[in-house]
Design a protein around this motif. Structure first.
Motif, PDB file in Angstrom:
ATOM      1  N   CYS A  92       0.859  -1.175   0.000  1.00 30.78           N
ATOM      2  CA  CYS A  92       0.000   0.000   0.000  1.00 30.78           C
ATOM      3  C   CYS A  92       0.898   1.227   0.000  1.00 30.78           C
ATOM      4  CB  CYS A  92      -0.880   0.001   1.244  1.00 30.78           C
ATOM      5  SG  CYS A  92      -1.957   1.445   1.311  1.00 30.78           S
TER       6      CYS A  92
ATOM      7  N   GLU B 241      -0.333   4.474  -0.126  1.00 35.31           N
ATOM      8  CA  GLU B 241      -1.119   5.659   0.210  1.00 35.31           C
ATOM      9  C   GLU B 241      -1.346   5.601   1.715  1.00 35.31           C
ATOM     10  OE1 GLU B 241      -2.392   7.575  -2.563  1.00 35.31           O
ATOM     11  OE2 GLU B 241      -2.714   9.048  -0.974  1.00 35.31           O
ATOM     12  N   TYR B 242      -0.931   6.642   2.427  1.00 36.80           N
ATOM     13  CA  TYR B 242      -1.025   6.574   3.877  1.00 36.80           C
ATOM     14  C   TYR B 242      -2.481   6.353   4.305  1.00 36.80           C
ATOM     15  CZ  TYR B 242      -0.559   7.337   8.781  1.00 36.80           C
ATOM     16  OH  TYR B 242      -0.603   7.154  10.132  1.00 36.80           O
ATOM     17  N   CYS B 243      -2.709   5.288   5.102  1.00 35.15           N
ATOM     18  CA  CYS B 243      -4.092   4.933   5.426  1.00 35.15           C
ATOM     19  C   CYS B 243      -4.271   4.647   6.911  1.00 35.15           C
ATOM     20  CB  CYS B 243      -4.528   3.731   4.591  1.00 35.15           C
ATOM     21  SG  CYS B 243      -3.448   2.309   4.785  1.00 35.15           S
TER      22      CYS B 243
HETATM   23 CU1  CUA Z   1      -3.481   1.065   2.976  1.00 42.18          CU
HETATM   24 CU2  CUA Z   1      -1.668   2.493   3.347  1.00 42.18          CU
END
Ligand code: CUA
Length: 248
Positions: free
Chosen positions: A125, A127-129
């Motif tokens: 991943c 994208e900071y989530c």
């Molecule tokens: Cu899902 Cu960063």
């Protein structure tokens, strides 16, 4: 008049640009990632074998994992990758390929990828989530065998180079000095590393151990912090570091 000349020049430039785009699409198959609006968002992850070496993977991204976590296919396979989010915005990147998709709630994104080379491909991943963003990863095993390689180590004595192969380190780190997603292993041990913040460290056992267990703690300048923490037992980490020491 000057305006006319500028207009004509701009028009010629625009036409030339479209020509280049048309050429790259037709001749080289370079294409933009497509957002498939006609695919309904799904909640169930699955792998569909459409035919010999043809796969369709439906990834579901959620805090903080990708499902399915493991997919296995033989070398030469083409995979149609669809991804939907179960919660927030994520990013799906398959390291070592061109696949880099935005995962947006309510939409399904798509990419096609061909795996020519055997190996373990990391799905991360980007994208900071949230808190566990950096642990959000999955794997695609490209190998002749239909079984996934075991993740946990049995107490079988192995060599450092076996371990590097087992954990697919060479999917991102070359052994011959050529730059890949990560720094090359050649000449790494004992060398001075310049970090993203401009400070310098020596790649000794302590630094290399940390970089395996917690890769994003001290990222070398010029590289992206994309490596997931590797769940490798300490004795194996030691063997890997000893092996790196031999790669002068
Ligand atoms: Cu899902 Cu960063």
């Amino acid at each position: 008049m000057l305006e006319k000349k500028i207009l004509v020049a701009a028009s010629i430039f625009a036409v030339a640009l479209f020509g280049v785009i048309a050429l790259s699409v037709r001749l080289f198959g370079i294409d933009l990632p497509t957002c498939l609006t006609d695919v309904r968002p799904f909640k169930d992850a699955k792998v569909i074998e459409q035919g010999p070496k043809r796969y369709e993977i439906h990834y579901v991204a959620r805090m903080w994992k990708f499902e399915p976590a493991n997919v296995t296919m033989p070398p030469g396979s083409t995979a149609d990758v669809y991804v939907a989010s179960a919660d927030v915005t994520h990013g799906l990147q398959i390291i070592g390929t061109n696949v880099n998709l935005e995962v947006v709630p309510g939409a399904v994104n798509f990419a096609r990828v061909k795996f020519d080379k055997a190996g373990d491909y990391l799905v991360v991943c980007n994208e900071y989530c949230g808190m566990q963003h950096h642990n959000m990863a999955a794997r695609i095993h490209v190998s002749e065998k239909s079984v996934a390689p075991p993740v946990a180590a049995a107490s079988v004595p192995t060599s450092g180079s076996d371990l590097v192969a087992k954990y697919a380190c060479t999917a991102c780190h070359s052994l011959d000095g050529s730059p890949m997603t990560g720094p090359t292993f050649k000449g790494l041990y004992g060398s001075k590393r310049i970090l993203a913040d401009g400070t310098t460290v020596t790649a000794d056992e302590a630094y290399l151990t940390e970089s395996i267990n917690n890769p994003n703690a001290k990222v070398v300048k010029g590289f992206d912090p994309v490596m997931p923490p590797m769940p490798i037992p300490p004795n194996e980490v030691h063997q890997i570091v000893e092996y790196l020491e031999t790669l002068k």
